[in-house]
Design a protein around this motif. Sequence first.
Motif, PDB file in Angstrom:
ATOM      1  N   MET A 166     -59.021   3.498 -42.930  1.00 27.92           N
ATOM      2  CA  MET A 166     -57.642   3.411 -42.461  1.00 27.92           C
ATOM      3  C   MET A 166     -56.606   3.186 -43.558  1.00 27.92           C
ATOM      4  SD  MET A 166     -57.233   3.937 -39.246  1.00 27.92           S
ATOM      5  CE  MET A 166     -55.620   3.200 -39.021  1.00 27.92           C
ATOM      6  N   LEU A 167     -56.984   2.559 -44.655  1.00 25.04           N
ATOM      7  CA  LEU A 167     -55.989   2.059 -45.612  1.00 25.04           C
ATOM      8  C   LEU A 167     -55.120   3.162 -46.193  1.00 25.04           C
ATOM      9  CD1 LEU A 167     -54.849  -0.413 -47.015  1.00 25.04           C
ATOM     10  CD2 LEU A 167     -56.576  -0.143 -48.805  1.00 25.04           C
ATOM     11  N   ILE A 168     -55.721   4.224 -46.715  1.00 21.04           N
ATOM     12  CA  ILE A 168     -54.943   5.237 -47.431  1.00 21.04           C
ATOM     13  C   ILE A 168     -53.959   5.943 -46.504  1.00 21.04           C
ATOM     14  CG2 ILE A 168     -56.691   7.041 -47.111  1.00 21.04           C
ATOM     15  CD1 ILE A 168     -54.487   6.540 -50.215  1.00 21.04           C
ATOM     16  N   PHE A 169     -54.410   6.275 -45.286  1.00 15.62           N
ATOM     17  CA  PHE A 169     -53.511   6.978 -44.362  1.00 15.62           C
ATOM     18  C   PHE A 169     -52.409   6.060 -43.832  1.00 15.62           C
ATOM     19  CE2 PHE A 169     -57.169   9.998 -43.759  1.00 15.62           C
ATOM     20  CZ  PHE A 169     -56.526  11.094 -44.307  1.00 15.62           C
ATOM     21  N   THR A 170     -52.713   4.780 -43.697  1.00 15.28           N
ATOM     22  CA  THR A 170     -51.676   3.855 -43.242  1.00 15.28           C
ATOM     23  C   THR A 170     -50.639   3.637 -44.335  1.00 15.28           C
ATOM     24  OG1 THR A 170     -53.420   2.752 -41.977  1.00 15.28           O
ATOM     25  CG2 THR A 170     -51.280   1.686 -42.028  1.00 15.28           C
ATOM     26  N   ILE A 171     -51.081   3.551 -45.584  1.00 15.39           N
ATOM     27  CA  ILE A 171     -50.141   3.453 -46.705  1.00 15.39           C
ATOM     28  C   ILE A 171     -49.208   4.665 -46.709  1.00 15.39           C
ATOM     29  CG2 ILE A 171     -49.899   3.443 -49.217  1.00 15.39           C
ATOM     30  CD1 ILE A 171     -52.550   1.946 -49.359  1.00 15.39           C
ATOM     31  N   ILE A 172     -49.775   5.842 -46.500  1.00 18.89           N
ATOM     32  CA  ILE A 172     -48.974   7.063 -46.475  1.00 18.89           C
ATOM     33  C   ILE A 172     -47.956   7.018 -45.337  1.00 18.89           C
ATOM     34  CG2 ILE A 172     -49.078   9.553 -46.036  1.00 18.89           C
ATOM     35  CD1 ILE A 172     -51.738   9.568 -47.572  1.00 18.89           C
ATOM     36  N   ALA A 173     -48.381   6.528 -44.165  1.00 21.62           N
ATOM     37  CA  ALA A 173     -47.460   6.418 -43.032  1.00 21.62           C
ATOM     38  C   ALA A 173     -46.299   5.477 -43.354  1.00 21.62           C
ATOM     39  CB  ALA A 173     -48.210   5.921 -41.788  1.00 21.62           C
ATOM     40  N   VAL A 174     -46.601   4.342 -43.982  1.00 18.84           N
ATOM     41  CA  VAL A 174     -45.550   3.396 -44.366  1.00 18.84           C
ATOM     42  C   VAL A 174     -44.649   4.012 -45.430  1.00 18.84           C
ATOM     43  CG1 VAL A 174     -45.070   1.123 -45.339  1.00 18.84           C
ATOM     44  CG2 VAL A 174     -46.984   1.406 -43.766  1.00 18.84           C
ATOM     45  N   ALA A 175     -45.228   4.768 -46.359  1.00 20.53           N
ATOM     46  CA  ALA A 175     -44.432   5.436 -47.393  1.00 20.53           C
ATOM     47  C   ALA A 175     -43.474   6.442 -46.773  1.00 20.53           C
ATOM     48  CB  ALA A 175     -45.349   6.120 -48.404  1.00 20.53           C
ATOM     49  N   VAL A 176     -43.959   7.213 -45.807  1.00 18.79           N
ATOM     50  CA  VAL A 176     -43.098   8.188 -45.116  1.00 18.79           C
ATOM     51  C   VAL A 176     -41.942   7.474 -44.424  1.00 18.79           C
ATOM     52  CG1 VAL A 176     -43.009   9.857 -43.222  1.00 18.79           C
ATOM     53  CG2 VAL A 176     -44.915   9.908 -44.837  1.00 18.79           C
ATOM     54  N   MET A 177     -42.244   6.359 -43.758  1.00 18.14           N
ATOM     55  CA  MET A 177     -41.192   5.578 -43.106  1.00 18.14           C
ATOM     56  C   MET A 177     -40.105   5.195 -44.100  1.00 18.14           C
ATOM     57  SD  MET A 177     -41.375   1.749 -41.426  1.00 18.14           S
ATOM     58  CE  MET A 177     -41.304   0.973 -43.058  1.00 18.14           C
ATOM     59  N   ASN A 178     -40.493   4.697 -45.249  1.00 21.28           N
ATOM     60  CA  ASN A 178     -39.527   4.247 -46.245  1.00 21.28           C
ATOM     61  C   ASN A 178     -38.743   5.404 -46.852  1.00 21.28           C
ATOM     62  OD1 ASN A 178     -39.797   1.131 -47.063  1.00 21.28           O
ATOM     63  ND2 ASN A 178     -41.769   1.874 -46.339  1.00 21.28           N
ATOM     64  N   ILE A 179     -39.413   6.520 -47.081  1.00 23.07           N
ATOM     65  CA  ILE A 179     -38.717   7.691 -47.624  1.00 23.07           C
ATOM     66  C   ILE A 179     -37.614   8.148 -46.670  1.00 23.07           C
ATOM     67  CG2 ILE A 179     -38.979  10.144 -48.159  1.00 23.07           C
ATOM     68  CD1 ILE A 179     -41.774   9.460 -49.268  1.00 23.07           C
ATOM     69  N   LEU A 180     -37.935   8.218 -45.390  1.00 22.48           N
ATOM     70  CA  LEU A 180     -36.950   8.678 -44.402  1.00 22.48           C
ATOM     71  C   LEU A 180     -35.820   7.676 -44.230  1.00 22.48           C
ATOM     72  CD1 LEU A 180     -39.337  10.185 -41.703  1.00 22.48           C
ATOM     73  CD2 LEU A 180     -38.025  11.393 -43.453  1.00 22.48           C
ATOM     74  N   LEU A 181     -36.139   6.375 -44.190  1.00 18.69           N
ATOM     75  CA  LEU A 181     -35.107   5.362 -44.007  1.00 18.69           C
ATOM     76  C   LEU A 181     -34.162   5.308 -45.195  1.00 18.69           C
ATOM     77  CD1 LEU A 181     -37.090   2.387 -42.401  1.00 18.69           C
ATOM     78  CD2 LEU A 181     -35.505   3.953 -41.271  1.00 18.69           C
ATOM     79  N   VAL A 182     -34.711   5.296 -46.394  1.00 20.77           N
ATOM     80  CA  VAL A 182     -33.861   5.217 -47.590  1.00 20.77           C
ATOM     81  C   VAL A 182     -33.066   6.505 -47.774  1.00 20.77           C
ATOM     82  CG1 VAL A 182     -33.845   4.940 -50.095  1.00 20.77           C
ATOM     83  CG2 VAL A 182     -35.390   3.563 -48.707  1.00 20.77           C
ATOM     84  N   GLY A 183     -33.722   7.656 -47.557  1.00 23.63           N
ATOM     85  CA  GLY A 183     -33.001   8.923 -47.673  1.00 23.63           C
ATOM     86  C   GLY A 183     -31.838   9.012 -46.711  1.00 23.63           C
ATOM     87  N   SER A 184     -32.056   8.505 -45.479  1.00 24.13           N
ATOM     88  CA  SER A 184     -31.000   8.547 -44.468  1.00 24.13           C
ATOM     89  C   SER A 184     -29.833   7.625 -44.808  1.00 24.13           C
ATOM     90  CB  SER A 184     -31.579   8.172 -43.102  1.00 24.13           C
ATOM     91  OG  SER A 184     -30.577   8.100 -42.125  1.00 24.13           O
ATOM     92  N   SER A 185     -30.144   6.439 -45.331  1.00 22.41           N
ATOM     93  CA  SER A 185     -29.083   5.452 -45.573  1.00 22.41           C
ATOM     94  C   SER A 185     -28.481   5.551 -46.975  1.00 22.41           C
ATOM     95  CB  SER A 185     -29.626   4.034 -45.358  1.00 22.41           C
ATOM     96  OG  SER A 185     -30.715   3.776 -46.218  1.00 22.41           O
ATOM     97  N   THR A 186     -28.883   6.530 -47.743  1.00 17.14           N
ATOM     98  CA  THR A 186     -28.276   6.726 -49.075  1.00 17.14           C
ATOM     99  C   THR A 186     -27.629   8.114 -49.134  1.00 17.14           C
ATOM    100  OG1 THR A 186     -30.452   7.412 -49.939  1.00 17.14           O
ATOM    101  CG2 THR A 186     -29.796   5.117 -50.281  1.00 17.14           C
ATOM    102  N   ARG A 187     -28.415   9.132 -49.443  1.00 18.83           N
ATOM    103  CA  ARG A 187     -27.862  10.463 -49.642  1.00 18.83           C
ATOM    104  C   ARG A 187     -27.260  11.074 -48.363  1.00 18.83           C
ATOM    105  NH1 ARG A 187     -25.373  12.633 -53.776  1.00 18.83           N
ATOM    106  NH2 ARG A 187     -26.431  12.050 -55.688  1.00 18.83           N
ATOM    107  N   THR A 188     -27.927  10.869 -47.227  1.00 15.64           N
ATOM    108  CA  THR A 188     -27.396  11.440 -45.993  1.00 15.64           C
ATOM    109  C   THR A 188     -26.045  10.828 -45.649  1.00 15.64           C
ATOM    110  OG1 THR A 188     -29.621  11.858 -45.143  1.00 15.64           O
ATOM    111  CG2 THR A 188     -27.819  11.815 -43.541  1.00 15.64           C
ATOM    112  N   ASP A 189     -25.950   9.500 -45.762  1.00  8.25           N
ATOM    113  CA  ASP A 189     -24.668   8.840 -45.491  1.00  8.25           C
ATOM    114  C   ASP A 189     -23.612   9.248 -46.511  1.00  8.25           C
ATOM    115  OD1 ASP A 189     -25.721   7.622 -43.328  1.00  8.25           O
ATOM    116  OD2 ASP A 189     -25.884   5.623 -44.188  1.00  8.25           O
ATOM    117  N   GLU A 190     -24.040   9.572 -47.714  1.00  5.92           N
ATOM    118  CA  GLU A 190     -23.093  10.018 -48.743  1.00  5.92           C
ATOM    119  C   GLU A 190     -22.603  11.429 -48.436  1.00  5.92           C
ATOM    120  OE1 GLU A 190     -23.136  10.246 -53.624  1.00  5.92           O
ATOM    121  OE2 GLU A 190     -24.358   8.751 -52.577  1.00  5.92           O
ATOM    122  N   GLU A 191     -23.524  12.305 -48.016  1.00 10.15           N
ATOM    123  CA  GLU A 191     -23.144  13.678 -47.700  1.00 10.15           C
ATOM    124  C   GLU A 191     -22.178  13.752 -46.521  1.00 10.15           C
ATOM    125  OE1 GLU A 191     -26.680  15.905 -46.988  1.00 10.15           O
ATOM    126  OE2 GLU A 191     -26.739  16.700 -49.019  1.00 10.15           O
TER     127      GLU A 191
END
Length: 536
Positions: free
Chosen positions: A89-114
């Motif tokens: 479970m570990l590697i796929f769960t890490i990837i899921a958490v990474a995806v969550m962070n990528i989408l959240l940070v991307g949305s609240s930085t560059r998307t809000d800027e655009e």
Amino acid sequence: MNRNLYKGTGPLIKLIFRAQRFKMITWIVGIVLVTLSVAFSYPNVYQDDVSKKGFALTMQNPAMVAMLGPGYDEADYLITVGTQFAHEMLIFTIIAVAVMNILLVGSSTRTDEETGRIEVIRSLPIGRLAYLAASLIVTCIANISIILLTGLGIYLLNIEGITFESALLYGVILGVGGLLFTAITAFLAQISSTSRGTTGLAFSVLVVAYLVRAIGDVSSEPFALISPLGWLVRTEVFIENAWWPIMLSLLFSVIFAVVAFYLNSIRDIDAGFLPTRKGKKNATAFTKTVFGLAFRLQTMKMIAWGFGIFALGASFGAVLGDLETYFSDMEFLALFMSQSTDFSMTEQFISLLMAIMSLICSIPVVMTILKLKSEEHHNRTENFYSRAVSRNHVLGSYMVLAIFESIFYLLLLAIGLWSTGITMMKEPISLSTATSGAFVYLPALWFMMGLAVMLYGVKPKIISLIWGYVAFCFIVVYLAGMLEFPQWLMNFSVFEVIPNIPAADMSWISIAVLLLLTIVTLGIGFVCYNKRDLEG
């Protein structure tokens, strides 16, 4: 940097949290519930030493090492079922958490800027770095929540051999992995000038990190340690409980965050540090069409995803040669693959791999429909409708592009698996076997596309629900045997009803029903899209 640069961070934290709260809660609840459900089921899966030893032998196979990371010593699997849980479970769960962070940070930085939100906020007495600081703090809160809920949840399950330290470490691995990709995405948001470029680069880093770890775990451990995923899977959680990968990940998180803050302080709004290539003065006749423009906008995404999918297929094809040696006569495989004497273990592993990889291929296909939703949200579809262009033409163009992408990705997957498999196997699989095993999932990808079109046509704001269904399908494909899902629940996953070619016979009835459902969802989507108002 003085304190004035961060003035107003507190109110902005509340603002960003309010804007992201539903996404955050959905991600956190989903990750924690799946993790705890799987952990709870493991004591019932491996109940004796024989099954644990079978698991240990299975996980020594290079294909499993490439997919899931390095395992433990055979004796460690006998101490606690936590070792089996962590390994799978570990590697796929890490990837899921990474995806969550990528989408959240991307949305609240560059998307809000655009979209001009940050420019409006900066017109107030707000520090230059306050918005970025608030965004990172909000995502840190999300990761800390995952750490606490996962760590305490696993400990409270009272599984034999799992201590409070080891349970907490498991949660910390997930949270720190998320923090690292939070910082990486924040850094990439400074060097890229678009939100699409930011998330694209961040996902590329994640894919490369997985590939480097997979190759290194099979062939060279020092090479695997280049990847942050390679560090995090070496904590030997539940046995040694090594904390050095956590410290290393936190160090690099701080470094990327500091660099991100510095770059944010010296660049202009809407600007990036990557050079922007000048476009052509005149568009081609193809680009002037609705489909041509959509294809042009999706080109870089298709190239990036195509390369990643081909590389993943090739990396697993490179280790197919050892499968028969490791997999023969192991009862444990009944949890993953059908016990059929008519098909080899290699064919059954390919069937499992194709199911997981085709599910990954569905992600960029769905993203194509979401791109039209984004175009509408930013009022760019009005440029089409100011001309003699129908709504069916616009939505149909994106649908055709999604169909083209589904064929493109599955073809690359098959070619990648076959091209390296023929060099490693004594009796290599044929290209027709690889392509048939991949293309049989085309109806599943088309249904996912149809479901996205239906949600978009009914109400654009609910189209994000498609990601919940993608997550459900992954859980069914990867974990249904462990969680002992009833068959009626598993049948809700379109990837479950697809015949597992080449380890099963073709079922044309299932394919026909799935195509019919796809036509129905597309029809509902087109009808509703023509009747509703455009989103402003």
